[in-house]
Design a protein around this motif. Structure first.
Motif, PDB file in Angstrom:
ATOM      1  N   TYR A 402       0.808  -1.217   0.000  1.00 33.50           N
ATOM      2  CA  TYR A 402       0.000   0.000   0.000  1.00 33.50           C
ATOM      3  C   TYR A 402       0.846   1.273   0.000  1.00 33.50           C
ATOM      4  O   TYR A 402       0.314   2.375  -0.208  1.00 33.50           O
ATOM      5  CB  TYR A 402      -0.948  -0.004   1.199  1.00 33.50           C
ATOM      6  N   GLU A 403       2.147   1.132   0.239  1.00 33.03           N
ATOM      7  CA  GLU A 403       3.027   2.298   0.182  1.00 33.03           C
ATOM      8  C   GLU A 403       3.140   2.853  -1.238  1.00 33.03           C
ATOM      9  O   GLU A 403       3.637   3.963  -1.446  1.00 33.03           O
ATOM     10  CB  GLU A 403       4.415   1.929   0.714  1.00 33.03           C
ATOM     11  N   TRP A 404       2.690   2.067  -2.218  1.00 33.25           N
ATOM     12  CA  TRP A 404       2.682   2.556  -3.604  1.00 33.25           C
ATOM     13  C   TRP A 404       1.595   3.610  -3.821  1.00 33.25           C
ATOM     14  O   TRP A 404       1.552   4.248  -4.872  1.00 33.25           O
ATOM     15  CB  TRP A 404       2.451   1.387  -4.565  1.00 33.25           C
ATOM     16  N   LEU A 405       0.713   3.780  -2.842  1.00 34.86           N
ATOM     17  CA  LEU A 405      -0.372   4.751  -2.958  1.00 34.86           C
ATOM     18  C   LEU A 405      -0.140   5.917  -2.005  1.00 34.86           C
ATOM     19  O   LEU A 405       0.104   5.709  -0.816  1.00 34.86           O
ATOM     20  CB  LEU A 405      -1.719   4.097  -2.627  1.00 34.86           C
ATOM     21  N   ASP A 406      -0.226   7.128  -2.522  1.00 34.67           N
ATOM     22  CA  ASP A 406      -0.174   8.329  -1.692  1.00 34.67           C
ATOM     23  C   ASP A 406      -1.622   8.783  -1.494  1.00 34.67           C
ATOM     24  O   ASP A 406      -2.191   9.474  -2.352  1.00 34.67           O
ATOM     25  CB  ASP A 406       0.664   9.415  -2.378  1.00 34.67           C
ATOM     26  N   LEU A 407      -2.208   8.363  -0.375  1.00 41.77           N
ATOM     27  CA  LEU A 407      -3.626   8.632  -0.153  1.00 41.77           C
ATOM     28  C   LEU A 407      -3.923  10.119  -0.055  1.00 41.77           C
ATOM     29  O   LEU A 407      -5.011  10.573  -0.453  1.00 41.77           O
ATOM     30  CB  LEU A 407      -4.100   7.915   1.114  1.00 41.77           C
ATOM     31  N   VAL A 428      -6.272 -10.965  -0.516  1.00 45.83           N
ATOM     32  CA  VAL A 428      -5.629 -10.016   0.388  1.00 45.83           C
ATOM     33  C   VAL A 428      -6.615  -9.602   1.481  1.00 45.83           C
ATOM     34  O   VAL A 428      -6.737  -8.428   1.802  1.00 45.83           O
ATOM     35  CB  VAL A 428      -5.108  -8.780  -0.382  1.00 45.83           C
ATOM     36  N   ASP A 429      -7.337 -10.562   2.032  1.00 45.74           N
ATOM     37  CA  ASP A 429      -8.346 -10.242   3.033  1.00 45.74           C
ATOM     38  C   ASP A 429      -7.769 -10.107   4.431  1.00 45.74           C
ATOM     39  O   ASP A 429      -8.404  -9.566   5.331  1.00 45.74           O
ATOM     40  CB  ASP A 429      -9.472 -11.287   3.026  1.00 45.74           C
ATOM     41  N   GLU A 430      -6.540 -10.608   4.636  1.00 39.80           N
ATOM     42  CA  GLU A 430      -5.923 -10.523   5.960  1.00 39.80           C
ATOM     43  C   GLU A 430      -5.250  -9.171   6.191  1.00 39.80           C
ATOM     44  O   GLU A 430      -4.887  -8.834   7.303  1.00 39.80           O
ATOM     45  CB  GLU A 430      -4.885 -11.640   6.124  1.00 39.80           C
ATOM     46  N   GLU A 431      -5.070  -8.403   5.116  1.00 40.98           N
ATOM     47  CA  GLU A 431      -4.330  -7.148   5.219  1.00 40.98           C
ATOM     48  C   GLU A 431      -5.060  -6.042   4.455  1.00 40.98           C
ATOM     49  O   GLU A 431      -4.632  -5.606   3.392  1.00 40.98           O
ATOM     50  CB  GLU A 431      -2.918  -7.339   4.653  1.00 40.98           C
ATOM     51  N   PRO A 432      -6.205  -5.569   4.992  1.00 44.22           N
ATOM     52  CA  PRO A 432      -6.967  -4.532   4.285  1.00 44.22           C
ATOM     53  C   PRO A 432      -6.225  -3.196   4.291  1.00 44.22           C
ATOM     54  O   PRO A 432      -5.357  -2.953   5.136  1.00 44.22           O
ATOM     55  CB  PRO A 432      -8.258  -4.452   5.096  1.00 44.22           C
ATOM     56  N   ILE A 433      -6.572  -2.350   3.345  1.00 42.98           N
ATOM     57  CA  ILE A 433      -5.959  -1.029   3.286  1.00 42.98           C
ATOM     58  C   ILE A 433      -6.416  -0.190   4.477  1.00 42.98           C
ATOM     59  O   ILE A 433      -7.570  -0.242   4.886  1.00 42.98           O
ATOM     60  CB  ILE A 433      -6.320  -0.327   1.960  1.00 42.98           C
ATOM     61  N   ARG A 434      -5.505   0.563   5.048  1.00 47.01           N
ATOM     62  CA  ARG A 434      -5.824   1.436   6.185  1.00 47.01           C
ATOM     63  C   ARG A 434      -6.025   2.859   5.670  1.00 47.01           C
ATOM     64  O   ARG A 434      -5.073   3.513   5.236  1.00 47.01           O
ATOM     65  CB  ARG A 434      -4.707   1.389   7.220  1.00 47.01           C
ATOM     66  N   ILE A 435      -7.248   3.308   5.729  1.00 46.94           N
ATOM     67  CA  ILE A 435      -7.595   4.634   5.230  1.00 46.94           C
ATOM     68  C   ILE A 435      -7.821   5.555   6.428  1.00 46.94           C
ATOM     69  O   ILE A 435      -8.735   5.316   7.232  1.00 46.94           O
ATOM     70  CB  ILE A 435      -8.860   4.579   4.356  1.00 46.94           C
ATOM     71  N   PRO A 436      -7.012   6.596   6.606  1.00 52.49           N
ATOM     72  CA  PRO A 436      -7.222   7.537   7.720  1.00 52.49           C
ATOM     73  C   PRO A 436      -8.627   8.134   7.672  1.00 52.49           C
ATOM     74  O   PRO A 436      -9.202   8.341   6.592  1.00 52.49           O
ATOM     75  CB  PRO A 436      -6.161   8.619   7.468  1.00 52.49           C
ATOM     76  N   ARG A 438      -9.781  11.019   8.051  1.00 48.31           N
ATOM     77  CA  ARG A 438      -9.950  12.288   7.350  1.00 48.31           C
ATOM     78  C   ARG A 438     -10.097  12.120   5.835  1.00 48.31           C
ATOM     79  O   ARG A 438     -10.494  13.051   5.139  1.00 48.31           O
ATOM     80  CB  ARG A 438      -8.770  13.221   7.652  1.00 48.31           C
ATOM     81  N   TYR A 439      -9.764  10.899   5.321  1.00 49.31           N
ATOM     82  CA  TYR A 439      -9.861  10.653   3.882  1.00 49.31           C
ATOM     83  C   TYR A 439     -11.070   9.796   3.498  1.00 49.31           C
ATOM     84  O   TYR A 439     -11.338   9.575   2.314  1.00 49.31           O
ATOM     85  CB  TYR A 439      -8.601   9.940   3.376  1.00 49.31           C
ATOM     86  N   LYS A 440     -11.802   9.301   4.482  1.00 52.57           N
ATOM     87  CA  LYS A 440     -12.811   8.275   4.213  1.00 52.57           C
ATOM     88  C   LYS A 440     -14.055   8.771   3.478  1.00 52.57           C
ATOM     89  O   LYS A 440     -14.858   7.956   3.031  1.00 52.57           O
ATOM     90  CB  LYS A 440     -13.220   7.588   5.517  1.00 52.57           C
ATOM     91  N   ASP A 441     -14.218  10.069   3.328  1.00 45.46           N
ATOM     92  CA  ASP A 441     -15.375  10.547   2.577  1.00 45.46           C
ATOM     93  C   ASP A 441     -15.119  10.503   1.070  1.00 45.46           C
ATOM     94  O   ASP A 441     -16.068  10.566   0.271  1.00 45.46           O
ATOM     95  CB  ASP A 441     -15.748  11.962   3.017  1.00 45.46           C
ATOM     96  N   ARG A 442     -13.837  10.355   0.664  1.00 44.36           N
ATOM     97  CA  ARG A 442     -13.511  10.304  -0.764  1.00 44.36           C
ATOM     98  C   ARG A 442     -12.788   9.008  -1.162  1.00 44.36           C
ATOM     99  O   ARG A 442     -12.783   8.647  -2.335  1.00 44.36           O
ATOM    100  CB  ARG A 442     -12.630  11.498  -1.152  1.00 44.36           C
ATOM    101  N   ILE A 443     -12.161   8.339  -0.201  1.00 43.44           N
ATOM    102  CA  ILE A 443     -11.474   7.066  -0.462  1.00 43.44           C
ATOM    103  C   ILE A 443     -12.156   6.002   0.388  1.00 43.44           C
ATOM    104  O   ILE A 443     -12.171   6.086   1.618  1.00 43.44           O
ATOM    105  CB  ILE A 443      -9.974   7.149  -0.114  1.00 43.44           C
ATOM    106  N   ILE A 444     -12.734   4.977  -0.264  1.00 45.31           N
ATOM    107  CA  ILE A 444     -13.565   4.002   0.442  1.00 45.31           C
ATOM    108  C   ILE A 444     -13.098   2.582   0.129  1.00 45.31           C
ATOM    109  O   ILE A 444     -12.852   2.236  -1.034  1.00 45.31           O
ATOM    110  CB  ILE A 444     -15.047   4.143   0.036  1.00 45.31           C
TER     111      ILE A 444
END
Length: 555
Positions: A402-407, A428-436, A438-444
């Motif tokens: 997930y470090e390949w993504l700049d959220l 990849v169900d054991e390691e879901p993406i962690r979305i802060p 403050r970003y969850k209204d646009r990144i889901i």
């Protein structure tokens, strides 16, 4: 200023009869000595992602000549590597020893793309024996490719048609395991032979089965629905078998139950790898049909990876047992003939049944209405669907970096116009993406959404990598971006059966900045999508299920 990372890289391989020449390039300026190491067992962490230790079986110094600053040349006589001896069986790596550190030599990408061309087989003993020298890589931390020299003494196998699942064993434990496997397979075959003769083959029994899913879905579901819609469930007896058996331990009772059901059938439809058919020789009147679960992607699978780790055996693979294989188009016949290792005549380019009705306006309208009722916050937004495949060797080691993504940058780009949905591969169900928060209204995170194909109806831009999901989505004739920050590493370690850069139906972005620039500038190279659809779906009329039923069951 950061100190430059020291790298030793193999940049050249040449052969002249039994003389092997290698060149290693480095940015290290001091004195260096080299040695060859033979690798034993590789120890990984609990997640099997990072290497934490390697057992070294043998090690000895090798001479080289410095031909220029930072360039070393090795000229080896392979019949006299260690004293007057050949390199023993195993994987060897070159290690550079500097004043205070040891460095493993990597493979340059340019060299690694031509490894197969550099392999050599030296036959002796009247052709009964051979010394095999090949080259390969192991990816380290998704950044570098360790360079390996593989050397093995091999013997001609006169029984290659039968030595497949029951492999040769050298240890006592291995011999017991071999005997157990041989006994189990023999009993399975006898059980099948007995019951297949008890149940006469009258062309009326159909089995829909999967060993990777425990429910009816995809192409199998589309065929089943069409059989019932046409009233053919009255002409044929349809039964089902769905379980997650691949990679899992199943009881003897479970196997007996499955084989008992297989023995009754005239037609068996499968949608993925089904190992049990490698053990069984089906009756001639029983037809095995592979409907496959995906469109064409870039990942090498089946016999397209032959010679690499985890490939099928030369004989006995379940892939070689298919009577018919459904593919999406005529252009894909050659691709899957390589994958399954069977003749092109066995393929039926009728299309993918699960795409029948995919572009039906009523279906799309109904779905969009229900979807926006469930997710009202997404209405009037343009949806970007991020759906890459996993990294790793399989379900147990599946992961994504997930470090390949700049959220933060994604969030800022979305603004009030876009929503960024993340649909990771189910492995990849054991390691879901962690979305802060403050970003969850646009990144889901949409990982739990059941059917990715349905999401295509509301998706404006698809971002993927080596997955086959672009195949279906291309029918929407909307933009596709391929985000491939590890493209060369992936192609050289995992393997692809065609170049991503040359064949992707959309813009290929090797860096995050390239991806963001493509989104901001709407630089999608959309003409590639149109061309891909024309080449792969020109003959598709949306009746794949009917065509398959007519050609196989009603011929």
């Amino acid at each position: 200023m950061e100190k430059a990372e020291i790298i030793f890289e193999v940049t050249k391989i040449e052969w002249e009869r039994i003389f092997l020449t290698l060149e290693v390039k480095t940015n290290y300026k001091g004195k260096v000595k080299f040695r060859l190491e033979s690798l034993g067992k590789i120890f990984r962490d609990e997640d099997e992602q990072s290497i934490i230790g390697i057992k070294i079986k043998d090690s000895f110094p090798v001479k080289c000549k410095q031909i220029a600053e930072g360039i070393y040349r090795f000229s080896w006589n392979i019949v006299a590597m260690k004293g007057r001896q050949f390199l023993d069986n195993g994987r060897w790596r070159i290690v550079a020893a500097t004043k205070g550190e040891n460095y493993v030599c990597y493979a340059s990408h340019e060299v690694a793309y031509h490894f197969d061309e550099y392999s050599r087989i030296f036959r002796y003993g009247g052709g009964k024996y051979a010394y095999n020298v090949s080259f390969s890589t192991l990816m380290e931390e998704e950044k570098y490719l360790w360079f390996y020299i593989n050397t093995y003494f091999m013997i001609k196998n006169d029984h290659w048609k039968i030595r497949r699942y029951v492999q040769e064993a050298l240890t006592v434990k291995g011999k017991f395991k071999r005997a157990y496997m041989y006994t189990a397979i023999t009993l399975m075959r006898m059980f099948y032979i007995f019951w297949s003769h008890v149940f006469p083959k009258k062309g009326k029994n159909i089995l829909l089965m999967s060993e990777t899913k425990d429910y009816l879905w995809g192409n199998l579901k589309a065929i089943d629905e069409r059989l019932h819609e046409r009233g053919l469930d009255k002409k044929f007896h349809i039964s089902y078998s769905f379980r997650k058996a691949v990679g899992s331990h199943m009881s003897a009772f479970s196997w007996a139950k499955l084989i008992f059901k297989i023995a009754q059938q005239d037609y068996i439809f499968v949608d993925d790898y089904v190992p049990v058919f490698g053990f069984l020789n089906l009756r001639k009147k029983t037809k095995l049909i592979q409907v496959w679960h995906a469109g064409v992607g870039f990942k090498s699978v089946g016999y397209s990876r032959f010679g690499k780790r985890g490939t099928p055996f030369p004989a006995g693979s379940c892939h070689k047992k298919y009577d018919y294989v459904l593919v999406g188009s005529k252009e894909l016949v050659k691709v899957y003939a390589e994958v399954f290792g069977i003749e092109e005549e066995a393929f039926l380019p009728v299309g993918m049944p699960r795409l029948d009705g995919f572009l039906d306006e009523d279906t799309i309208s109904s779905f969009r209405k229900d979807f926006y009722q469930e997710y009202p916050n997404l209405k009037d937004k343009k949806i970007i669907l991020f759906a890459p495949t996993f990294r790793g060797g399989g379900k147990k080691t599946a992961h994504y970096n997930y470090e390949w993504l700049d959220l933060k940058k994604i969030y800022e780009f979305c603004g009030d116009e876009y929503i960024f949905l993340v649909k990771m591969h189910p492995f990849v169900d054991e390691e879901p993406i962690r979305i802060p928060r403050r970003y969850k209204d646009r990144i889901i995170d949409f990982a739990t959404y059941p059917n990715i194909n349905d999401l295509y109806y509301v998706t404006d831009i698809l971002i993927t990598d080596y997955s086959s999901n672009y195949f279906e989505y291309s029918l929407m004739k909307r933009p596709i971006l391929f985000y491939t920050p590890d493209r060369e590493l992936y192609e050289l370690s995992r393997g692809v059966h065609r170049s991503v850069k040359e064949c992707a139906p959309g813009k290929v972005c090797d860096t995050f900045d390239e991806l963001m620039d493509a989104l901001k500038n709407k630089d999608y190279e959309i003409e590639k999508v149109y061309r891909f659809v024309e080449e792969n779906f020109a003959d598709y009329d949306g009746r794949a299920a009917d065509k398959a039923i007519n050609k196989i069951l009603l011929r």
